[in-house]
Design an enzyme around this catalytic site. Structure first.
Site, short mmCIF file in Angstrom:
data_model
loop_
_atom_site.label_atom_id
_atom_site.label_comp_id
_atom_site.label_asym_id
_atom_site.label_seq_id
_atom_site.Cartn_x
_atom_site.Cartn_y
_atom_site.Cartn_z
N ASP A 204 41.93 57.84 30.99
CA ASP A 204 42.20 56.43 30.79
C ASP A 204 42.20 56.17 29.29
O ASP A 204 41.94 57.09 28.50
CB ASP A 204 41.19 55.54 31.53
N HIS A 279 47.52 53.54 30.38
CA HIS A 279 46.11 53.94 30.45
C HIS A 279 45.93 55.32 29.80
O HIS A 279 45.18 56.16 30.32
CB HIS A 279 45.61 53.99 31.91
N ASP A 343 49.74 52.79 37.14
CA ASP A 343 49.42 51.35 37.18
C ASP A 343 49.47 50.69 35.81
O ASP A 343 49.32 51.34 34.78
CB ASP A 343 48.02 51.15 37.78
N GLU A 344 49.70 49.39 35.86
CA GLU A 344 49.45 48.47 34.75
C GLU A 344 50.11 48.87 33.42
O GLU A 344 49.50 48.73 32.36
CB GLU A 344 47.93 48.30 34.55
N PHE A 436 33.99 48.75 44.00
CA PHE A 436 32.54 48.76 43.87
C PHE A 436 32.09 48.45 42.45
O PHE A 436 30.89 48.45 42.17
CB PHE A 436 31.97 50.10 44.34
N ASP A 437 33.05 48.19 41.53
CA ASP A 437 32.65 47.70 40.20
C ASP A 437 32.42 46.20 40.25
O ASP A 437 31.94 45.62 39.29
CB ASP A 437 33.68 48.07 39.13
N TRP A 485 35.17 51.82 39.39
CA TRP A 485 35.61 51.75 37.98
C TRP A 485 34.37 51.56 37.12
O TRP A 485 33.42 50.87 37.53
CB TRP A 485 36.59 50.59 37.80
#
Ligand code: TNX
Length: 772
Positions: A204, A279, A343-344, A436-437, A485
Site C-alpha cells: 500500500d 495504493h 481499488d481507489e 473490522f477496522d 485495515w
C-alpha cells in the site's frame, strides 16, 4: 495389619473412583459451546474422560504434528505425556481415514471408550481435533498446570462440513507492519475457528512489505517511512527533507516461505495481494520511473487522499516491472488466487500523461476508466497464463471486467451481484459487516478507529448470499471475508482487540448452516469462549458488554432506555455516582431523568459487573425542548435526529453520525431560541466536536446576544479562536458567561472555519446549545 491398610487404601481408591464416576457430568446441549456451530450434533448420555493413559492412534496416517498441539496442551495443564501408538484398543483418540467425506468435512464420535475422528485428510482431521478441543473444559487452554479439573467430554456424534469454501481474513500489514510470529499466531487462531484463507495485503502507499529480489529498493526504500505515530493518521506531517525513514519492516522471502509452510500444514491458504495501479506510493518512492511524471516522492507516513500518484499505464516498463514482481510472488505463494487490488485509483495523471494518452489512442480506448480496465485485463492475462486466478476489489468491474477474474465485493454487495450475474466468482466483504477496522463499541470508550460502526451483532447478521440471487449466482459466491485495515492499528494487542470476538462471529457466518444462525445461542457460546480467549492470552474486546442508551425528551423530561446486544441482560444503574454493585438499582424499564444528574449503569453476570460501566451526564438548562430558529439551515446530510436536537439535553458522542449532531459546511451556525417567557440568564454553552481527519473543525469564533422582544438584540460577548492542528477527535464546550440579565430570546452564532488548512471545505458540528 499391613494387609488391612492396603485393603483400606484400595477401598478408598475405589470409593474415590466411584465418587468420581458419580460426579460425572450430565450434559445438555447448552454445555456444548463449539464455534462455529457444527452442522449436525447428537448428544448421547455418558462421557469420555482423558487420563494419563489415553493414547492417540493415528492409523498409519503418520501425521503426528496434527495431534501434537493437543498432546502439548495435556502436558502443560495435566503434566501427562500422552503417547502416540500403533493401536489402542481402549482409552483412545483415533484418527480414521474416510475417503467418502468431503474435502473439509469431519466426523467426531465420542464414546465411553474414546474418541474417533474421521476425515478424508487435512484439514478435516484438524477441524475434528479443534472441535474436540472445544468440547474439553476451557482450562485446556491454560499455559500452566491446573488442578481439580476433570478432562471429561460428553458423548456426541458430530457430522460437520462448511457452508462456504472461502472463509477469509485479511490482514493489512502495510499501514502497520506485523511480524511473522504474529502472522503465525493468527494462523493458529484461524484454524481454531475453521477459517481457511489468510489474505495478506502486502502493498500500500505507506509500506511495501515483501522482499522482491529483482527490485531491492522496494523494501530498502518502500518498506520504511518517517515516524509520525504520535499524529492522527489523516493529518500526519509529510517528511522533512533529510529526515530518516525509520518506521516499518518487511518479510524476507525466507519469512514468506516460513509463513506459507506454516499455513499449508494447517489447511490455510495464504493469498498475497500486490496492489495496482493505485495504493503504490511506496513502490513509486523506490522506483519513480514507474509513475507518469516521475516526481520524486517519499513513502507517506499516513493517509493520502485522493490517491493520484499511481503507476503509469502507458509505459511498457510498468508492465515489465509488475510481471517480474508477480513471478517472484507466484513462486513464493502456491495459492490459486493472486490478488492485485485495483481499488481507489484517481486517474488525474493518466488524463494528461502523454504515455497514457498514447496508450488510450493505440488501444482504441474511450477514457481513463477503460485504461484501468486495459491495465487489469493485461495483468489478468499474465496471471491466468501462469495457471493462476486473479482477484481484484470491485473497482475492477469499472470499464469492463477481465474474463476469468474473481471479484472481492467491498463497497456493499452490488459489485458481487453484478459480477456473479456475469458468471464471475465472488468473495463478499461489504464494509458494513466485514470491516473490522471500524468501531465495535461506543466511540467515546473505544480506542481510535475508522469512524464507522460494526458491532459483534452486525457481523453475526452478515449474509453472503444476497436476496434476489438465482441459484447459478449463488454458486458463484465462494464465501466471505473479514478485512482488518490497519491505519489505526499500530500494535499486535490492538489487532487482537479488533479481531476478537468479531472474527468468531464471521467464522460462524461462513461455516455454519444458515438455518442454524441464532443470535441468542451464539451469545451463550461466545461468552463461554471469552474464558478460553482469556486463557489463550488473546486481548479480546469486551465491547459487546457495553450498554447503549436510547433517549427521548418529552414535556421537558428525559426518558432513557438502556440496552445490551446480548439477550436478557441484567443491568444495574444509579444516579449521581453511587457504587453500582452495592447501591445499584435493578433496571426494569426506561428511566426518567428529571433534573441535572449523572446516570451510571453496568451489566452484571452472576452478581459481578462485566464490561466497562456506562456513564452519562445530563445537564438541564433553560432552552430544553424550545424550538431553535436557524439563519442558515444545517446541511441536509447532518440534520440530527429531530428538530429539538440542539436543545434536548442529550450530548453527542465522538461518533458524529450518532444523531445528536447537526453539521454546517462552510456556513456558520446561527440560531435564535425563544425561551417562551422572560428568564434570568447568565451563561451560554455550546458543544462542538473536532475531527480534522474527517474535515470537522472547532468554530473559529462565538458570539451571543439576548433580547426581550425578539427584535432588538444586545451582544453580550464575543470570542475569537485561532485554528490549531489537532490529531485526535475531541469534544469540547465553548462557553460564554456574562452578568445575569433578563431575556426571552437568545441568539448564538458559531463561526465556521470555512476552509480547511489542508485544503477543502470545513465542517462545523454542534450538538447542544445550553442556556443557563
Ligand atoms: C478502503 S477496501 C480501502 C482501504 C482502506 C479502508 C479503510 C479497499 C479496497 N480500500 O484502502 O484501508 O477503506 O476502511
Amino acid at each position: 495389619m499391613r494387609k488391612s491398610i492396603q485393603f483400606l487404601s484400595l477401598l478408598s481408591l475405589l470409593l474415590i473412583l466411584g465418587c468420581q464416576d458419580h460426579q460425572r457430568h450430565t450434559y445438555t446441549e447448552n454445555d456444548i459451546n463449539i464455534i462455529p456451530k457444527p452442522s449436525e450434533l447428537e448428544l448421547r448420555p455418558g462421557s469420555f474422560t482423558f487420563n494419563n493413559a489415553t493414547r492417540f492412534e493415528l492409523g498409519g496416517l503418520g501425521k503426528e504434528e496434527w495431534v501434537r498441539p493437543l498432546v502439548h496442551k495435556f502436558r502443560t495443564v495435566a503434566g501427562w505425556d500422552l503417547k502416540i501408538v500403533e493401536s489402542a484398543p481402549t482409552n483412545y483418540v483415533k484418527l480414521v481415514e474416510d475417503r467418502q467425506l468431503g474435502e473439509e468435512a469431519y466426523r467426531l464420535q465420542v464414546e465411553r471408550e474414546g474418541v474417533i475422528i474421521s476425515a478424508k485428510g487435512l484439514p478435516g482431521f484438524l477441524y475434528g481435533l479443534e472441535s474436540l478441543r472445544q468440547l474439553l473444559p476451557k482450562e485446556i487452554e491454560s499455559n500452566e498446570r491446573v488442578v481439580d479439573v476433570s478432562w471429561e467430554i460428553p458423548n456426541v456424534t458430530i457430522n460437520d462440513a462448511p457452508r462456504f469454501k472461502w472463509r477469509g481474513l485479511m490482514l493489512d500489514v502495510s499501514r502497520h507492519f506485523f511480524g511473522k510470529e504474529y502472522v503465525k499466531k493468527t494462523i493458529d487462531r484461524l484454524v481454531m475457528l475453521k477459517m481457511n484463507t489468510l489474505h495478506l495485503h502486502l502493498v500500500d502507499d505507506q509500506g511495501w512489505r515483501i522482499e522482491i529480489k529483482k527490485y531491492p529498493k522496494l523494501t530498502q526504500i518502500g518498506a520504511f517511512r518517517v515516524n509520525r505515530e504520535d499524529q492522527h493518521w489523516n493529518v500526519r506531517d509529510t517528511p522533512r527533507s533529510g529526515e530518516d525513514a525509520t518506521y516499518g519492516g518487511f518479510y524476507t522471502q525466507e519469512d514468506i516461505r516460513e509463513i506459507v509452510a506454516y499455513a499449508t500444514a494447517r489447511g490455510i491458504t495464504v493469498v498475497p495481494e500486490i496492489e495496482m495501479p493505485a495504493h503504490v506510493m511506496s513502490a513509486l518512492a523506490a522506483y519513480p520511473e514507474l509513475s507518469c511524471f516521475e516526481n520524486p516522492i517519499r513513502v507517506p507516513p499516513g493517509g493520502v487522499w485522493p490517491i493520484t500518484e499511481i503507476y503509469c499505464a502507458g509505459k511498457e516498463g510498468t508492465f515489465e516491472f509488475l510481471e517480474d514482481v508477480l513471478l517472484e510472488v507466484m513462486d513464493l505463494f502456491p495459492s490459486q488466487y493472486i490478488h492485485v487490488g485495483g481499488d481507489e485509483a484517481t486517474k488525474n495523471n493518466w488524463k494528461i500523461c502523454p504515455h497514457c494518452q498514447k496508450r488510450i489512442k493505440d488501444e482504441g480506448l474511450k477514457n481513463v476508466e477503460e485504461l484501468q480496465s486495459y491495465f487489469m485485463k493485461r495483468i489478468e492475462r499474465f496471471v491466468s497464463g501462469k495457471g493462476r486466478t486473479l482477484i481484484g476489489w470491485d473497482e475492477i468491474l469499472e470499464g469492463g471486467l477481465p474474463s476469468g477474474a474473481t471479484v472481492m465485493s467491498w463497497r456493499g454487495m452490488e459489485g458481487g451481484l453484478e459480477a456473479s450475474k456475469a458468471g464471475h466468482d465472488v468473495i463478499m466483504t461489504p464494509t458494513e459487516y466485514c470491516y473490522f477496522d471500524y468501531y465495535q463499541g461506543d466511540q467515546d470508550r473505544e480506542p481510535l478507529a475508522f469512524p464507522a460502526y460494526v458491532p459483534l451483532r452486525k457481523v453475526y447478521d452478515f449474509e453472503p448470499l444476497a436476496k434476489g440471487m438465482d441459484p447459478s449466482q449463488e454458486n458463484h459466491i465462494l464465501g466471505g471475508q473479514a478485512n482488518l485495515w490497519s491505519e489505526y492499528i499500530p500494535t499486535e494487542s490492538h489487532s487482537e482487540y479488533m479481531l476478537f470476538p468479531r472474527v468468531s462471529a464471521m467464522a460462524e457466518v461462513l461455516w455454519s448452516l444458515r438455518e442454524d444462525r441464532d443470535w441468542n445461542d451464539f451469545s451463550r457460546r461466545i461468552q463461554s469462549a471469552f474464558g478460553r480467549y482469556r486463557l489463550l492470552g488473546i486481548n479480546y474486546s469486551k465491547s459487546a458488554y457495553q450498554l447503549t442508551a436510547e433517549a427521548n425528551s418529552k414535556d421537558g423530561k428525559l426518558n432513557i432506555s438502556l440496552k445490551n446486544e446480548f439477550p436478557d441482560p441484567t443491568i444495574r444503574y444509579s444516579m449521581n455516582g453511587d457504587d453500582l454493585s452495592k447501591e445499584g438499582m435493578p433496571y426494569t424499564g426506561p428511566i426518567t431523568v428529571t433534573g441535572t444528574s449523572t446516570l451510571s449503569a453496568a451489566l452484571f453476570k452472576e452478581g459481578r459487573q462485566v464490561g466497562e460501566p456506562f456513564k452519562k451526564h445530563f445537564e438541564y438548562h433553560k432552552a430544553l425542548d424550545k424550538t431553535p430558529e436557524y439563519t442558515d439551515l444545517y446541511h441536509e446530510n447532518y440534520p440530527g435526529e429531530d428538530k429539538q436536537v440542539l436543545v434536548n439535553v442529550l450530548r453527542g458522542s465522538k461518533d458524529f453520525h450518532d444523531g445528536q449532531w447537526q453539521g454546517w459546511l462552510v456556513k456558520d451556525m446561527e440560531v435564535i431560541i425563544d425561551l417562551k417567557a422572560e428568564e434570568e440568564v447568565q451563561k451560554v454553552v455550546v458543544g462542538s466536536i473536532e475531527n480534522q481527519g474527517a474535515g470537522i473543525y472547532f468554530p473559529k469564533g462565538m458570539e451571543v446576544w439576548t433580547s426581550l422582544d425578539g427584535k432588538d438584540f444586545d451582544s453580550v460577548g464575543q470570542i475569537e479562536r485561532e485554528y490549531q492542528a489537532n490529531g485526535i477527535p475531541e469534544l469540547r464546550n465553548f462557553e460564554m458567561g456574562f452578568e445575569k440579565r433578563p431575556a426571552r430570546y437568545i441568539k448564538v452564532k458559531m463561526k465556521n472555519l470555512e476552509h480547511a488548512p489542508s485544503g477543502g471545505d470545513a465542517w462545523l458540528f454542534i450538538d447542544e446549545v445550553l442556556v443557563q
